[in-house]
Scaffold this motif. Sequence first.
Motif, short mmCIF file in Angstrom:
data_model
loop_
_atom_site.label_atom_id
_atom_site.label_comp_id
_atom_site.label_asym_id
_atom_site.label_seq_id
_atom_site.Cartn_x
_atom_site.Cartn_y
_atom_site.Cartn_z
N ASN A 41 0.83 -1.21 0.00
CA ASN A 41 0.00 0.00 0.00
C ASN A 41 0.86 1.26 0.00
O ASN A 41 0.35 2.37 -0.06
N VAL A 42 2.19 1.06 0.12
CA VAL A 42 3.16 2.15 -0.04
C VAL A 42 4.13 1.71 -1.12
O VAL A 42 4.71 0.64 -1.04
N LEU A 43 4.29 2.54 -2.14
CA LEU A 43 5.14 2.18 -3.27
C LEU A 43 6.34 3.13 -3.31
O LEU A 43 6.18 4.35 -3.45
N ILE A 44 7.55 2.56 -3.16
CA ILE A 44 8.79 3.34 -3.24
C ILE A 44 9.53 2.90 -4.50
O ILE A 44 9.89 1.73 -4.64
N MET A 45 9.74 3.85 -5.41
CA MET A 45 10.35 3.50 -6.70
C MET A 45 11.57 4.38 -6.93
O MET A 45 11.48 5.62 -6.90
N ASP A 46 12.71 3.75 -7.16
CA ASP A 46 13.99 4.44 -7.37
C ASP A 46 14.35 4.37 -8.85
O ASP A 46 14.75 3.31 -9.34
N GLU A 47 14.20 5.47 -9.55
CA GLU A 47 14.49 5.58 -10.99
C GLU A 47 13.80 4.47 -11.80
O GLU A 47 14.46 3.70 -12.52
N PRO A 48 12.48 4.38 -11.73
CA PRO A 48 11.79 3.29 -12.43
C PRO A 48 11.76 3.45 -13.94
O PRO A 48 11.47 2.50 -14.66
N THR A 49 12.03 4.67 -14.46
CA THR A 49 11.89 4.91 -15.90
C THR A 49 13.17 4.65 -16.69
O THR A 49 13.15 4.75 -17.92
N ASN A 50 14.28 4.36 -16.01
CA ASN A 50 15.52 4.09 -16.74
C ASN A 50 15.30 2.95 -17.75
O ASN A 50 14.81 1.89 -17.39
N HIS A 51 15.65 3.20 -18.99
CA HIS A 51 15.57 2.23 -20.11
C HIS A 51 14.15 2.01 -20.64
O HIS A 51 13.99 1.34 -21.66
N LEU A 52 13.12 2.54 -19.98
CA LEU A 52 11.77 2.35 -20.50
C LEU A 52 11.54 3.28 -21.68
O LEU A 52 11.91 4.46 -21.65
N ASP A 53 10.88 2.76 -22.74
CA ASP A 53 10.58 3.63 -23.87
C ASP A 53 9.47 4.61 -23.48
O ASP A 53 8.81 4.46 -22.45
#
Length: 637
Positions: free
Chosen positions: A464-476
């Motif tokens: 229920n808590v989302l921690i995301m560290d640079e999730p967009t690297n390499h994503l188109d």
Amino acid sequence: MLNVHNLTVSFMGTDLFSGITFKLNKGDRIGLIGKNGAGKSTLLKVLSKDIESSAGTMAFDKDIEIGFLRQDIEFVEGRTILEEAYQAFEEIKEIELKLDAINEQLATRTDYESEAYSQLIIDLTDLTERYELLGGYNYQGDTEKILQGLGFQREDFDKLTDTFSGGWRMRIELAKLLLQNNDILLLDEPTNHLDIESIIWLENFLKSYGGAIVLVSHDKMFLDNVTNRTIEISLGQIYDYKKPYSQFLLLRGEIKEKQLQAQKNQEKEIKQKQLLINKFKAKASKASMAQSLMKQLDKVELIEVDQDDNAAMNVRFAISKEPGKIVVEAEKISKSYGDKHVLENVDLLIERSSKIAFVGQNGQGKSTLAKMMVGEIPFEGYLKLGHNVEIGYFAQNQSEHLPPEKTVLEIMEDAATDGNRMRVRDMLGSFLFGGDAVDKKAKVLSGGERNRLALCKLLLSPFNVLIMDEPTNHLDIASKNVLKEALRQFNGTLILVSHDRDFLQGLTSTVFGFKDKVIKEYLGDIDYFLEQHKMENLREAEKRTVVKVDKSTSKKAHELTRDQEKQLRKLKNKLSKIETQISDLETEIAKIDLQLAENYDEVSSKPNFFEKYKAKKAQLDSLMSDWEQVEQEVTDF
């Protein structure tokens, strides 16, 4: 500068792209875009001559120099940052060695009237002129300026590259590339490891670059600010327009709309002629007219509409259960890595349903705080998670930890539970892993595919808590848009560590700015944060890059002999390694302390437990003593 004609690249009998043709002219700054796996990185490798094409030709102007920033780089161990950066000046360094040898001979020889001595003078003059022409008197200052622009501090210059992460090593490679006088720059995702301020600095640099640039990037704002032309690879073909990304999208949409209308009109015209043919050919008197109409139809070139690759992820983040009002509460938390203090006496309160962005230069503690929240690293101070809090954590290097020899399906099944194992294939399909793609091994996946798999794997656990560290690297770009919309719809608490300004826009309502060991809260989005820091436009960011130099230290460094400088560098490297050992040992001891607190009897009953525990403590004391001694030796210089 470069002519590409009918270029085709095939793998195992399948064309990645086919028959593409374009020209690269001086001043072109091309954004090369397309979905993950479309062939962008492959095209750069073909242009750099790293790999050969399956068919087609490339014609380069004479004496063209090409610089290529690859995603995967290799470093020679044992070099300092400055020494590695100076590798950009291969000819200058060779001339320096020759000049040193000549000057040494001139100082020791006494045959002033000899022909050999005269030749030394001639060689000295020629080499000095060449040295000056190549910028030999400026390259050291230029190197320091580029390194500082990319986020390095002066105190980092004499540290070994071995002690830096892959992201920082990529910056060194980028610095080397920018220092060379290349005619064409090929950049494969150059912003992946840069913070916002360094990205803005790089934008300024590239906009004033005199040669041609071809860059692969999924950062829309970076593309808009740097490029003046866009080439999209889609379904094996390219679409080339002299517009930056956002304008390209509008123009491409308008062109496709006109194509559809023209196609509709043509189909209507063909249908009318076909009706007349059917009507006339039944009558002998009109047979010649029917034949004429049929010939007209045979000559018609059918209008084709540009095809789009509309396959996209289908992502939805659902909360596991409702947490308490306070999600994270922290008081006076601090974290150091050896002598480097990252965070100091930080107080923090995060409430349920907050949408927060962690922003700041690399090394300021953003990822560190995220790791502290999920219990991955020890720290000083008090940090407590709220009632019913369940954290989903996407680490910056999450995709790098996928077992290389396992298939996509095996990785998911290993992480699945009895409750969701039956849904694994459906989940993979939602992340564009359908059919045979589930049988691919992790080691052959592209960077974007690895990130998609890591995101899919994340959904196997409740949170229920989302921690995301640079999730967009390499994503188109298409995948980033889908992820952004999914996060916008997420009803839980969101904490994002990101350098992607466009991705953050409209996604978070609060920004935590990390700087100088403290965290400052900004009640607004990323645009508000940038305005507050007077980074509203690119020039303001460059003006803010002020490097403080201790004049007394600088003067003292210039007074040192070469041997002394070498000795000082060795001491600093030794100090850095001791700091790393101290940090690792502190982590080990902290883990043991935690195990003792949770299950004292079981842990302490292990053979020779206390002897080993005391040995680690003694080793730490010894390292601390060594650190003090080496630190004093450095200070005495």
